[in-house]
Design an enzyme around this catalytic site. Structure first.
Site, PDB file in Angstrom:
ATOM      1  N   HIS A  60      50.162  35.211  47.789  1.00 41.55           N
ATOM      2  CA  HIS A  60      50.359  34.334  48.947  1.00 41.55           C
ATOM      3  C   HIS A  60      51.310  33.179  48.616  1.00 41.55           C
ATOM      4  O   HIS A  60      52.055  32.703  49.483  1.00 41.55           O
ATOM      5  CB  HIS A  60      49.027  33.774  49.435  1.00 41.55           C
ATOM      6  CG  HIS A  60      48.221  34.736  50.254  1.00 41.55           C
ATOM      7  ND1 HIS A  60      48.732  35.377  51.360  1.00 41.55           N
ATOM      8  CD2 HIS A  60      46.928  35.161  50.137  1.00 41.55           C
ATOM      9  CE1 HIS A  60      47.800  36.163  51.891  1.00 41.55           C
ATOM     10  NE2 HIS A  60      46.699  36.048  51.161  1.00 41.55           N
ATOM     11  N   SER A  69      35.657  37.740  50.306  1.00 40.69           N
ATOM     12  CA  SER A  69      35.311  38.998  49.632  1.00 40.69           C
ATOM     13  C   SER A  69      33.886  38.999  49.089  1.00 40.69           C
ATOM     14  O   SER A  69      33.090  39.872  49.454  1.00 40.69           O
ATOM     15  CB  SER A  69      36.325  39.305  48.532  1.00 40.69           C
ATOM     16  OG  SER A  69      37.629  39.388  49.055  1.00 40.69           O
ATOM     17  N   ASP A  73      41.232  45.281  48.747  1.00 44.13           N
ATOM     18  CA  ASP A  73      40.937  45.101  50.167  1.00 44.13           C
ATOM     19  C   ASP A  73      42.173  45.364  51.024  1.00 44.13           C
ATOM     20  O   ASP A  73      42.089  45.929  52.110  1.00 44.13           O
ATOM     21  CB  ASP A  73      40.372  43.703  50.438  1.00 44.13           C
ATOM     22  CG  ASP A  73      41.158  42.591  49.760  1.00 44.13           C
ATOM     23  OD1 ASP A  73      42.137  42.884  49.043  1.00 44.13           O
ATOM     24  OD2 ASP A  73      40.785  41.407  49.939  1.00 44.13           O
ATOM     25  N   SER A  91      41.047  39.610  54.263  1.00 40.79           N
ATOM     26  CA  SER A  91      39.986  39.863  53.284  1.00 40.79           C
ATOM     27  C   SER A  91      38.596  39.883  53.899  1.00 40.79           C
ATOM     28  O   SER A  91      37.674  40.458  53.312  1.00 40.79           O
ATOM     29  CB  SER A  91      40.033  38.804  52.173  1.00 40.79           C
ATOM     30  OG  SER A  91      41.181  38.958  51.376  1.00 40.79           O
ATOM     31  N   GLU A 105      34.137  25.588  39.069  1.00 34.08           N
ATOM     32  CA  GLU A 105      35.129  24.676  39.644  1.00 34.08           C
ATOM     33  C   GLU A 105      34.610  24.194  40.995  1.00 34.08           C
ATOM     34  O   GLU A 105      33.795  24.866  41.628  1.00 34.08           O
ATOM     35  CB  GLU A 105      36.484  25.365  39.840  1.00 34.08           C
ATOM     36  CG  GLU A 105      37.266  25.633  38.566  1.00 34.08           C
ATOM     37  CD  GLU A 105      37.744  24.357  37.877  1.00 34.08           C
ATOM     38  OE1 GLU A 105      37.958  23.336  38.569  1.00 34.08           O
ATOM     39  OE2 GLU A 105      37.912  24.383  36.644  1.00 34.08           O
ATOM     40  N   GLU A 151      35.195  40.348  41.709  1.00 35.77           N
ATOM     41  CA  GLU A 151      36.488  40.227  42.384  1.00 35.77           C
ATOM     42  C   GLU A 151      37.510  39.501  41.528  1.00 35.77           C
ATOM     43  O   GLU A 151      37.244  38.423  40.994  1.00 35.77           O
ATOM     44  CB  GLU A 151      36.354  39.465  43.708  1.00 35.77           C
ATOM     45  CG  GLU A 151      37.698  39.410  44.446  1.00 35.77           C
ATOM     46  CD  GLU A 151      37.724  38.441  45.614  1.00 35.77           C
ATOM     47  OE1 GLU A 151      38.588  38.622  46.488  1.00 35.77           O
ATOM     48  OE2 GLU A 151      36.908  37.507  45.657  1.00 35.77           O
ATOM     49  N   ASP A 163      41.690  41.651  44.809  1.00 35.78           N
ATOM     50  CA  ASP A 163      42.110  41.134  46.109  1.00 35.78           C
ATOM     51  C   ASP A 163      43.635  41.193  46.214  1.00 35.78           C
ATOM     52  O   ASP A 163      44.354  40.596  45.417  1.00 35.78           O
ATOM     53  CB  ASP A 163      41.633  39.692  46.271  1.00 35.78           C
ATOM     54  CG  ASP A 163      41.644  39.228  47.715  1.00 35.78           C
ATOM     55  OD1 ASP A 163      42.493  39.708  48.481  1.00 35.78           O
ATOM     56  OD2 ASP A 163      40.804  38.385  48.077  1.00 35.78           O
ATOM     57  N   ASP A 185      45.397  37.764  44.749  1.00 34.81           N
ATOM     58  CA  ASP A 185      45.785  37.535  46.140  1.00 34.81           C
ATOM     59  C   ASP A 185      46.445  36.177  46.318  1.00 34.81           C
ATOM     60  O   ASP A 185      47.480  36.057  46.987  1.00 34.81           O
ATOM     61  CB  ASP A 185      44.537  37.641  47.014  1.00 34.81           C
ATOM     62  CG  ASP A 185      44.817  37.455  48.494  1.00 34.81           C
ATOM     63  OD1 ASP A 185      45.448  38.342  49.087  1.00 34.81           O
ATOM     64  OD2 ASP A 185      44.396  36.425  49.050  1.00 34.81           O
TER      65      ASP A 185
END
Length: 551
Positions: free
Chosen positions: A339, A174, A376, A111, A289, A330, A61, A335
């Protein structure tokens, strides 16, 4: 786990404070031989023209080409090498292409829309998943009649086992692209949905995870969306912020277990290893989690499985089906690191993602398994500054900027690393190597953004040669469906793989140990030292490709 990463990074930072040039690379014969070796491999390359029994797609990602390159450098430096010459596992894949990532309504995608493209074979609109572009973001009533089918759904229909493994929540955009139909990608659970779409009949993503299709393996985060509101979390029983969130009172995990014989639910690494090795287990759900899994450097190796662990466990379970399997994996926290504007987090996640690819390459035969690695979208992440060979990927450029201050090689075009004080702050080498350091950004935004650049596709196995040139992103799904002779390509005309009847014998499970060790490969070279300041897809597919059957 964080301590191990920090020690490694401190080690190569000290080791690589000086730029080094391998003496043999000064000789033209070195490069001539290197090219000749690569040329000989290329001349012997033969496409595997059979069908694929198994289909695997690895999705990094946000793993744009710049991230791939930086990951290669980091991996090499962690192994004691200079960096850029060290190959990633995906570098060994013989076929490559570029993917155009734009969505129907956005030049720069997200995504959700991209997942619909590479998993379902149809481009769509921003923030929508598993629906065509006729559906509208946040308008529930536009969902119905505009649903599209994923390759994973078609693989299951063909009798294969299917699974998803993710380093985020399994309800994330995703992985959701393999099973969901939604006009809003953040409807993770029913508590995240307004009243109107619920009244109109739209379902949250967690509900669709267990109801839309029959998934054999589900591994990742996202526990809280599966249990009734107030249900204590097994790992954090005293944390009221981590309890279940479902307002409908449903226990989706129990509903999933009751549907399948041979099913097991786990929530920690030890249970995952044990159940994946049990030959009676044909359905395995592991939620590790309440929301997203931890970043690799923060992971407890005794409690939390790595992405490599999840990949290996998934392959053990899925490989029990003689008809083959489909697996989506993934590296979703790459990603998230971007960010946050924190390259350390993104790149260490990408190194682990590459190790999962390497593990799958050892467990799945290239002769009967099509494996694709792609992204992606990319990010406004770059690295430059004419850094010397061997400079830490997290280090400083050799010359100061026009303001007389140093700057890091890695920078972001926008992000939370922007400092609006009117004067750019000084940055030291020690600061730039801090795992929480946010690289400086040109434009202030709360969350660094994606970009519209093309991303790479790496492929190996049956029909991998079809991934070539520059393609629309939705072409990936069509190649996978064709290689597997799945709808709408059931008349693919491909012979079965030569070893289709060979029983799958995975390599010895490497996750059975409870300690994490790092193997360091050191390349001995003679060096000189320099001083350093520090679209060919179908134009129209058959109707069956596009629309989900109404129930």
């Amino acid at each position: 786990m964080q301590g191990a990463w920090v020690l490694l990074l401190l080690g190569f930072r000290l080791q690589l404070s000086l730029s080094v040039i391998p003496v043999e690379e000064e000789n033209p014969a070195f490069w001539t031989q290197k090219a000749a070796d690569a040329l000989n491999v290329a001349k012997k390359l033969q496409p595997i023209q059979t069908s694929a029994k198994n289909l695997i797609i690895f999705l990094g990602d946000g793993m744009g080409v710049a991230t791939v390159t930086a990951t290669r450098i980091l991996k090499g430096q962690l192994e004691g090498n200079l960096g850029p010459e060290t190959p990633l596992a995906m570098d060994h894949f013989p076929y490559m292409a570029l993917s155009k990532t734009y969505s129907v309504d956005r030049q720069v995608p997200d995504s959700a829309s991209t997942a619909t493209a590479y998993l379902c074979g149809v481009k769509t609109n921003y923030k929508t998943i598993g629906v065509s572009a006729a559906a509208r973001f946040d308008q529930c009533n536009t969902t119905f009649g505009n649903e599209v089918l994923s390759v994973m759904y078609r693989a299951k229909k063909a009798g294969k086992s299917v699974g998803v493994g993710d380093h985020t929540r399994v309800q994330h955009a995703s992985p959701a692209g393999t099973y969901v139909h939604t006009v809003t990608s953040n409807w993770y659970g029913d508590a995240d949905m307004p009243a109107l779409p619920l009244q109109e009949g739209c379902k949250d993503i967690a509900t669709q995870l267990i109801s839309n299709m029959d998934i054999n393996v589900i591994l990742g985060g996202g526990r809280k969306y599966m249990f009734p509101a107030g249900t204590p979390d097994p790992e954090y029983p005293n944390d009221v912020n981590e309890t279940g969130t479902r307002l409908d009172g449903k226990n989706l995990v129990q509903e999933w277990l009751s549907k399948h014989q041979g099913s097991q639910y786990v929530w920690n690494r030890q249970e995952l290893i044990q159940k994946s090795l049990d030959p009676s287990v044909t359905y395995l759900m592991g939620l590790f989690e309440p929301v997203d899994t931890k970043f690799e450097i923060q992971r407890d190796p005794l409690m939390d499985p790595s992405l490599k662990d999840m990949t290996e466990a998934a392959l053990h379970v899925l490989s029990r089906n003689p008809k083959g399997f489909y697996l989506f994996v993934e590296g979703g926290r790459i990603d998230r690191g971007h960010h946050l504007g924190t390259a350390y987090l993104a790149l260490t996640e990408a190194v682990m993602f590459d190790s999962a690819i390497e593990r799958a390459s050892l467990q799945a035969s290239e002769q009967d398994t099509l494996t694709i690695v792609t992204a992606d979208h990319s990010h406004v992440f770059s690295f430059g500054g004419y850094t010397l060979r061997g400079t830490s990927i997290f280090g400083l450029a050799p010359l100061n900027a026009l303001d007389g201050k140093p700057y890091t090689s890695i920078l972001y075009g926008n992000g939370p690393g922007y400092v609006g004080t009117g004067e750019r702050p000084n940055v030291t080498d020690a600061e730039s190597h801090d795992p929480s350091y946010q690289q400086q950004a040109a434009v202030p935004v709360k969350s660094e953004t994606t970009v519209g650049k093309d991303v790479a596709i790496f492929a190996r196995g049956p029909q991998a040669h079809l991934l070539h040139g520059v393609q629309e992103q939705n072409y990936i799904a069509h190649v996978m469906a064709f290689a597997g002779c799945l709808e709408p390509y059931t008349d693919c005309g491909l012979a079965p793989p030569a070893d289709e009847n060979r029983p799958t014998t995975p390599v010895q499970n490497s996750t059975t140990t409870t300690t994490t060790t790092t193997t360091t490969t050191t390349t001995t070279t003679t060096t000189r030292v320099q001083n350093s300041a520090s679209s060919l897809g179908p134009a129209t597919a058959p109707l069956a490709w596009h629309y989900w059957p109404r129930r």
